[in-house]
Design an enzyme around this catalytic site. Structure first.
Site, short mmCIF file in Angstrom:
data_model
loop_
_atom_site.label_atom_id
_atom_site.label_comp_id
_atom_site.label_asym_id
_atom_site.label_seq_id
_atom_site.Cartn_x
_atom_site.Cartn_y
_atom_site.Cartn_z
CG HIS A 1 -1.97 -1.03 1.21
ND1 HIS A 1 -3.12 -0.90 1.95
CD2 HIS A 1 -2.07 -2.22 0.56
CE1 HIS A 1 -3.90 -1.95 1.74
NE2 HIS A 1 -3.28 -2.78 0.92
CD GLU B 1 -1.80 4.88 3.12
OE1 GLU B 1 -2.87 5.48 3.17
OE2 GLU B 1 -1.62 3.83 2.45
CB CYS C 1 -6.56 0.29 4.77
SG CYS C 1 -4.88 -0.40 4.79
CB CYS D 1 -2.04 2.08 5.79
SG CYS D 1 -1.67 1.23 4.24
#
Length: 174
Positions: free
Chosen positions: A71, A73, A101, A104
């Site tokens: 992801h 991040e 999310c 993250c």
């Protein structure tokens, strides 16, 4: 600086930029999310900033790398930690194109990042198929009640590693 100039200024990725406004930093995260979609990744981008300078960028490359943890991040945190030579980012802030999310958000907390700025929210993400509410719902459940069953086993043997950790005098706490 507007979003369009971020999208077309390719030199921005190759240097540290000082004293950008919060809006410019968010536009950079948004630009990274747009670039990610064009490359075949997910629509997410993130920028980590320390003392007004970008120290790391990341975009979603889950499908590009076949890595469910890739992801924006998390990718940015990995780069920032490597560049700064440490696993704590307490003097950093993160600008992300979407509310983080659960994974993250956890990574941001583990890294000690002091502030999160986000553009899209989790409702916006859910509307386009990125709905993480099922994970949020799983967290408070007992391990044996979750959708993915969890079975505790060999705890007594595994505790040996914990004892070693407790006894280790030169451990690096985190």
């Amino acid at each position: 600086m507007n979003l369009e100039s971020f999208l077309f200024d390719r030199n921005i990725n190759s240097k540290i930029i000082e004293n950008m406004t919060k809006e410019e930093l968010m536009r950079k995260a948004i630009a990274l999310s747009c670039e990610s979609v064009k490359r075949g990744g997910g629509p997410f981008g993130a920028v980590i900033v320390r003392n007004g300078e970008i120290v790391a960028e990341g975009s979603n490359s889950v499908t590009l790398r076949n890595d469910p943890t890739a992801h924006a991040e998390v990718s940015a945190i990995r780069v920032a930690c490597e560049r700064l030579g440490r696993f704590k980012l307490e003097d950093c802030e993160i600008y992300t194109s979407c509310e983080p999310c659960p994974m993250c958000l956890s990574a941001i907390y583990w890294a000690g990042i002091r502030k999160i700025y986000f553009a899209n929210n989790r409702g916006d993400a859910a509307e386009i198929g990125f709905d993480d509410s099922f994970i949020y719902d799983q967290i408070p459940l007992a391990p044996d009640k979750r959708t993915i069953p969890s079975v505790e086993m060999l705890r007594g043997e595994a505790l040996s590693a914990f004892r070693l950790w407790q006894e280790k005098e030169d451990k690096v706490e985190y």
